[in-house]
Every structure is written in C-alpha cells, then in structure tokens.
Design a protein around this motif. Structure first.
Motif, PDB file in Angstrom:
ATOM      1  N   SER A  12      45.034 -44.214  23.530  1.00  0.00           N
ATOM      2  CA  SER A  12      44.292 -43.873  22.310  1.00  0.00           C
ATOM      3  C   SER A  12      42.967 -43.204  22.656  1.00  0.00           C
ATOM      4  O   SER A  12      42.546 -42.257  21.982  1.00  0.00           O
ATOM      5  N   PHE A  16      41.689 -39.574  21.396  1.00  0.00           N
ATOM      6  CA  PHE A  16      40.411 -39.344  20.729  1.00  0.00           C
ATOM      7  C   PHE A  16      39.550 -38.348  21.496  1.00  0.00           C
ATOM      8  O   PHE A  16      38.858 -37.523  20.895  1.00  0.00           O
ATOM      9  N   ALA A  19      40.959 -34.942  20.880  1.00  0.00           N
ATOM     10  CA  ALA A  19      40.606 -34.541  19.511  1.00  0.00           C
ATOM     11  C   ALA A  19      39.152 -34.098  19.431  1.00  0.00           C
ATOM     12  O   ALA A  19      38.834 -33.089  18.785  1.00  0.00           O
ATOM     13  N   ALA A  20      38.270 -34.817  20.104  1.00  0.00           N
ATOM     14  CA  ALA A  20      36.848 -34.445  20.090  1.00  0.00           C
ATOM     15  C   ALA A  20      36.626 -33.107  20.776  1.00  0.00           C
ATOM     16  O   ALA A  20      35.817 -32.289  20.323  1.00  0.00           O
ATOM     17  N   THR A  38      43.316 -30.938  15.834  1.00  0.00           N
ATOM     18  CA  THR A  38      42.310 -32.003  15.790  1.00  0.00           C
ATOM     19  C   THR A  38      42.789 -33.148  14.901  1.00  0.00           C
ATOM     20  O   THR A  38      42.730 -34.318  15.300  1.00  0.00           O
ATOM     21  N   LEU A  39      43.273 -32.806  13.710  1.00  0.00           N
ATOM     22  CA  LEU A  39      43.753 -33.844  12.779  1.00  0.00           C
ATOM     23  C   LEU A  39      44.954 -34.597  13.352  1.00  0.00           C
ATOM     24  O   LEU A  39      45.044 -35.824  13.228  1.00  0.00           O
ATOM     25  N   TYR A  42      43.658 -37.012  16.157  1.00  0.00           N
ATOM     26  CA  TYR A  42      42.974 -38.175  15.583  1.00  0.00           C
ATOM     27  C   TYR A  42      43.966 -39.115  14.913  1.00  0.00           C
ATOM     28  O   TYR A  42      43.842 -40.335  15.002  1.00  0.00           O
ATOM     29  N   THR A  43      44.961 -38.556  14.238  1.00  0.00           N
ATOM     30  CA  THR A  43      45.980 -39.391  13.585  1.00  0.00           C
ATOM     31  C   THR A  43      46.763 -40.193  14.618  1.00  0.00           C
ATOM     32  O   THR A  43      46.978 -41.404  14.446  1.00  0.00           O
ATOM     33  N   GLY A  45      45.803 -41.094  17.637  1.00  0.00           N
ATOM     34  CA  GLY A  45      44.906 -42.122  18.177  1.00  0.00           C
ATOM     35  C   GLY A  45      44.751 -43.298  17.233  1.00  0.00           C
ATOM     36  O   GLY A  45      44.760 -44.460  17.659  1.00  0.00           O
ATOM     37  N   ASN A  46      44.624 -43.005  15.948  1.00  0.00           N
ATOM     38  CA  ASN A  46      44.464 -44.085  14.967  1.00  0.00           C
ATOM     39  C   ASN A  46      45.741 -44.897  14.789  1.00  0.00           C
ATOM     40  O   ASN A  46      45.671 -46.111  14.571  1.00  0.00           O
ATOM     41  N   GLN A  69      35.170 -45.174  24.350  1.00  0.00           N
ATOM     42  CA  GLN A  69      34.996 -43.840  23.780  1.00  0.00           C
ATOM     43  C   GLN A  69      33.562 -43.357  23.901  1.00  0.00           C
ATOM     44  O   GLN A  69      33.329 -42.171  24.164  1.00  0.00           O
TER      45      GLN A  69
END
Length: 112
Positions: A12, A16, A19-20, A38-39, A42-43, A45-46, A69
């Motif tokens: 994860s 992230f 994504a960053a 990016t979306l 992040y999805t 990772g979440n 992180q």
C-alpha cells in the motif's frame, strides 16, 4: 502484525508513493491519463488499507501507514524531485514522525 500484514502495508505504501509521484507530474504537466492513473493508484492503496483495518484495527493500520508514508514521501520529494525543507519545516517533519511513532508504539511499549 504478521509478515503478511507488513507485506500488505509495504504494498500500500508503494501504491501511495507511486500515486504521489504521478500527482506531482500531473501538477507540472496536467493530462487526463495522469489524473486517471493517480486516482487508480490511490484507490488500490486504499483498498489494501481497508483489508489492514479489518485485520489489525484502524489505529495500528493507519498509524503505521502514516509513519511509513511520511518518511517515504519526504525521501522521494527530497531525493527525486530536489525539494528542500527549511529548518522549521524539517523540524515539523521530524516531530510528526516522532509523534506518530509514539502513538503507534505506545500501546506495545506498555505491555513490556
């Protein structure tokens, strides 16, 4: 936390971080593809974090994730993107890492 839990936390964190990094590139040169990537990152990772919350609890999962992180994102920003922190900002980052580490480790240290 089990080995599998730590592995999921690592995965994860990589999601992230990626994504960053894509978000940073999107900020410098916007495009729909970068935004969608990016979306998606992040999805992903979440979704992994949701599994960790179910298995290990919200407090432990998010606290460990926050510390990892915070360190990783700052390392990427400083090393790969050449960003610099002034003394006050660097002090804030160090204090944030210490605070979240104390929150995370506090319950475990009391058991010893």
């Amino acid at each position: 936390m089990s080995f599998w839990g730590l592995a999921q936390l690592g995965i994860s964190t990589v999601m992230f971080l990626l994504a960053a990094m894509v978000a940073k590139h999107w900020g410098m040169a916007p495009s729909l593809a970068k935004l969608l990537l990016t979306l998606a990152l992040y999805t992903a990772g979440n979704l992994i974090m949701l599994r960790l919350v179910r298995e290990f609890g919200m407090s432990v999962s998010f606290s460990l994730s926050a510390v990892i992180q915070l360190v990783a994102v700052n390392a990427v920003a400083l090393v790969f993107f050449g960003e610099r922190l002034n003394t006050l900002q660097a002090t804030g980052v160090v204090l944030a890492i210490a605070a979240v580490a104390l929150i995370t480790l506090g319950p475990y240290m009391q058991k010893l």
